[in-house]
Design a protein around this motif. Structure first.
Motif, short mmCIF file in Angstrom:
data_model
loop_
_atom_site.label_atom_id
_atom_site.label_comp_id
_atom_site.label_asym_id
_atom_site.label_seq_id
_atom_site.Cartn_x
_atom_site.Cartn_y
_atom_site.Cartn_z
N ARG A 524 -1.34 -4.45 0.14
CA ARG A 524 -0.15 -4.79 0.93
C ARG A 524 -0.62 -5.39 2.25
O ARG A 524 -1.41 -4.77 2.98
CB ARG A 524 0.71 -3.55 1.16
CG ARG A 524 2.01 -3.83 1.92
CD ARG A 524 2.92 -2.62 1.96
NE ARG A 524 3.51 -2.37 0.64
CZ ARG A 524 3.21 -1.36 -0.13
NH1 ARG A 524 2.30 -0.48 0.27
NH2 ARG A 524 3.77 -1.20 -1.31
N ALA A 525 -0.16 -6.59 2.55
CA ALA A 525 -0.58 -7.27 3.76
C ALA A 525 -0.11 -6.51 4.99
O ALA A 525 0.95 -5.87 4.97
CB ALA A 525 -0.01 -8.69 3.78
N PRO A 526 -0.91 -6.52 6.08
CA PRO A 526 -0.49 -5.82 7.31
C PRO A 526 0.86 -6.33 7.78
O PRO A 526 1.14 -7.53 7.77
CB PRO A 526 -1.61 -6.19 8.30
CG PRO A 526 -2.79 -6.51 7.44
CD PRO A 526 -2.23 -7.15 6.22
N GLY A 527 1.71 -5.42 8.18
CA GLY A 527 3.04 -5.77 8.67
C GLY A 527 4.08 -5.87 7.59
O GLY A 527 5.27 -5.98 7.88
N THR A 528 3.64 -5.81 6.31
CA THR A 528 4.61 -5.86 5.21
C THR A 528 5.19 -4.46 5.00
O THR A 528 4.44 -3.52 4.76
CB THR A 528 3.93 -6.33 3.92
OG1 THR A 528 3.34 -7.60 4.13
CG2 THR A 528 4.95 -6.42 2.79
N PRO A 529 6.50 -4.30 5.14
CA PRO A 529 7.07 -2.95 5.01
C PRO A 529 6.95 -2.43 3.58
O PRO A 529 7.12 -3.17 2.61
CB PRO A 529 8.54 -3.15 5.40
CG PRO A 529 8.81 -4.60 5.11
CD PRO A 529 7.53 -5.33 5.40
N ALA A 530 6.64 -1.17 3.45
CA ALA A 530 6.56 -0.54 2.13
C ALA A 530 7.97 -0.20 1.65
O ALA A 530 8.84 0.15 2.46
CB ALA A 530 5.73 0.73 2.21
N PRO A 531 8.23 -0.33 0.37
CA PRO A 531 9.55 0.02 -0.16
C PRO A 531 9.85 1.50 0.08
O PRO A 531 8.94 2.32 0.15
CB PRO A 531 9.44 -0.29 -1.66
CG PRO A 531 8.26 -1.20 -1.78
CD PRO A 531 7.34 -0.83 -0.67
N ALA A 532 11.13 1.80 0.21
CA ALA A 532 11.52 3.20 0.33
C ALA A 532 11.25 3.91 -0.99
O ALA A 532 11.71 3.47 -2.04
CB ALA A 532 13.00 3.30 0.69
N ALA A 533 10.47 4.96 -0.94
CA ALA A 533 10.09 5.67 -2.16
C ALA A 533 9.98 7.15 -1.88
O ALA A 533 9.68 7.57 -0.76
CB ALA A 533 8.76 5.13 -2.70
#
Length: 544
Positions: A524-533
């Motif tokens: 996951r690229a820096p600054g890319t938000p992770a999906p809500a899980a």
């Protein structure tokens, strides 16, 4: 005295140089036909005994990797460890020595047994069929216990029949004393030994109990019938019958597709031995005419086992191996009896048609005619063609080579890794020194319901089986790896679905392939938000 005469059934035949030659020849033929694949990569389940056998020798435990263990069939694992100790090597070929020895010994043992009851020709034919038995050829080069189990079951059957025959008291006692340890050894290797026990009970009931009751008065017969009905009612009330049926019908995940296929073994038999199966009713009648007690015993063991295995949930060619020697025994006895009838009839016909003078010439052709008929009848079965191919080192369908993961560590090292998050092959990963956190593989439960992220005590690691669980792990980790086989990756739609799902999440994907291995990595690229899980549902070692 004819072979089929009742007085000759238990007659001790004098040992001859021909018998010694047959025993040595059968053992040598069987051994030679079981060498071509000794050095092949291990099949999946072999690795259990390879790793546990090494651990037993070095540490006195049945460890599988750093966290698991394999306590099943520890007696066979001990044999593997002894083979390691004797040879000073941990190679796959050495681990296969116990199975190789058992597979090579079974044909001469079968020869001796059939010879003692049905004559030299029937014994030799049965031994040759067992030597050229494709499933035995494959399993003799597999560090698993199926050939050992088949040999022990055969010895158990020999002991049971001998113990119930008109022998001396000492001989019967010794044979009877051999039954418990053989039975325990067989059950230790395979639960299907219970099916063999049921077949033994069926024979005993049909051959001994029913004739005994038939000679009794009607009152005794009625009392026996009432006792039988009461016993069945009690077993039903206590749930014994229901429990036994549930156990027979249970199946692990890989066998669920054939659990209800009662024709599985019929299809296998027709594919492997079509002429013998088609003629089996006739061969059985001929065998019963020639050697009634022996043939009835062998036929009961084979047919009862075949029926129960067909009704059972777990189905595979190797599971019926213990019953096949009895099929060979009946078929060989029937074929030799049939040849004897053809021989007699052909000789008589020749004399009647052309008289004594011309009949002499035709009678000299009788042996060649009978032998040719027998060879044609047996050789027409595809199993023997497959056996020849296997002996030469060529895999013939339905047999195939195992996956080769010997280069797994080098492959990972070349990609800057020494462990992976997920694997589709737990055993091969651990065996080749590849550490992992969790396996992406179907649950091994005997039920259709799947518990995700359950701990598999064989490996000390967890498993999951669905794409939903895979994506949950992906959403909860910024990076990860999946090590898979090319077959897994290219079938079932996994490749397309996984790549699409990762791309939809904006993850950088790297895919490397080499021979049978596929390594998928994501970041996951820096600054890319992770999906809500719901990451709290994951095991601790899978969270960031």
């Amino acid at each position: 005295m004819a072979v089929g005469d009742s007085a000759s059934l238990y007659q001790t035949r004098r040992w001859s140089p021909t018998d010694s030659l047959c025993v040595a020849g059968l053992a040598l033929i069987a051994f030679a036909m079981r060498l071509a694949f000794l050095h092949m990569p291990p099949a999946n389940d072999e690795i259990f005994h390879l790793m546990a056998g090494r651990s037993l020798l070095e540490h006195g435990t049945y460890a599988i990797g750093p966290d698991g263990s394999y306590p099943r069939a520890t007696g066979f694992t001990w044999l593997v460890s002894r083979a390691f100790a004797f040879s000073g090597s941990y190679s796959e070929a050495v681990a296969r020595y116990p199975a190789l020895v058992a597979g090579s010994v079974l044909p001469p043992v079968l020869f001796l047994w059939v010879r003692s009851h049905a004559g030299l020709a029937a014994g030799l034919l049965a031994g040759l069929m067992a030597a050229a038995w494709p499933d035995s050829i494959v399993q003799s080069q597999n560090a698993r216990f199926y050939t050992c189990h088949a040999l022990i079951v055969l010895l158990l059957a020999i002991a049971c029949l001998a113990a119930s025959g008109p022998r001396s008291a000492l001989s019967r006692f010794l044979c009877l004393a051999a039954v418990p340890p053989l039975l325990l050894a067989a059950y230790h290797l395979q639960d299907s030994t219970l099916i063999f026990v049921a077949a033994l009970l069926a024979w005993f009931g049909l051959w001994t109990v029913l004739p005994f009751l038939a000679r009794q008065r009607a009152a005794y017969q009625a009392g026996a019938a009432l006792l039988a009905v009461a016993g069945l009612a009690m077993a039903w009330k206590l749930g014994i019958i229901a429990h036994g049926w549930a156990l027979l019908r249970s199946a692990e995940w890989h066998a669920l597709g054939n659990r209800d296929n009662v024709m599985f073994y019929v299809t296998w038999a027709l594919d492997s031995y079509p002429s013998l199966v088609a003629a089996f009713p006739v061969l059985l009648v001929l065998a019963l005419r020639d050697s009634p007690r022996f043939s009835f015993f062998a036929a009961c063991l084979f047919l009862a086992s075949f029926l129960l295995l067909s009704l059972g949930g777990m189905k595979a060619d190797r599971y019926i191996m213990f019953a096949i020697p009895f099929f060979f025994a009946v078929a060989a006895t029937g074929m030799v009896a049939g040849v004897r009838l053809i021989w007699t009839g052909y000789t008589r016909l020749a004399s009647e048609l052309v008289g004594a003078a011309g009949g002499g010439l035709l009678r000299r052709a009788v042996p060649a005619f009978c032998l040719g008929t027998l060879v044609f009848f047996v050789a027409a079965n595809p199993a023997f063609k497959r056996a020849a191919a296997l002996a030469k080192g060529s895999f013939a369908p339905p047999y195939q080579s195992a996956l080769d993961w010997s280069h797994a560590q080098d492959f990972l090292a070349a990609n800057g890794r020494d462990r992976v998050l997920m694997t589709t092959e737990e055993l091969r990963s651990l065996y080749r020194g590849v550490d992992y956190d969790i396996a992406f593989k179907a649950n091994r439960s005997r039920e259709t319901t799947i518990e995700e992220f359950y701990l598999d005590d064989r490996f000390g690691r967890r498993r999951f089986a669905t794409m939903e669980s895979f994506l949950k792990i992906v959403d909860c980790r910024d990076s990860g790896e999946l090590l898979a086989t090319a077959e897994w990756w290219n079938t079932g739609g996994f490749a397309t679905e996984i790549v699409m799902e990762l791309a939809a999440r904006g993850l950088a994907v790297d895919l490397k392939k080499q021979r049978d291995l596929v390594l998928l990595s994501w970041n996951r690229a820096p600054g890319t938000p992770a999906p809500a899980a719901s990451c709290g549902e994951l095991p601790d070692n899978l969270r960031e």
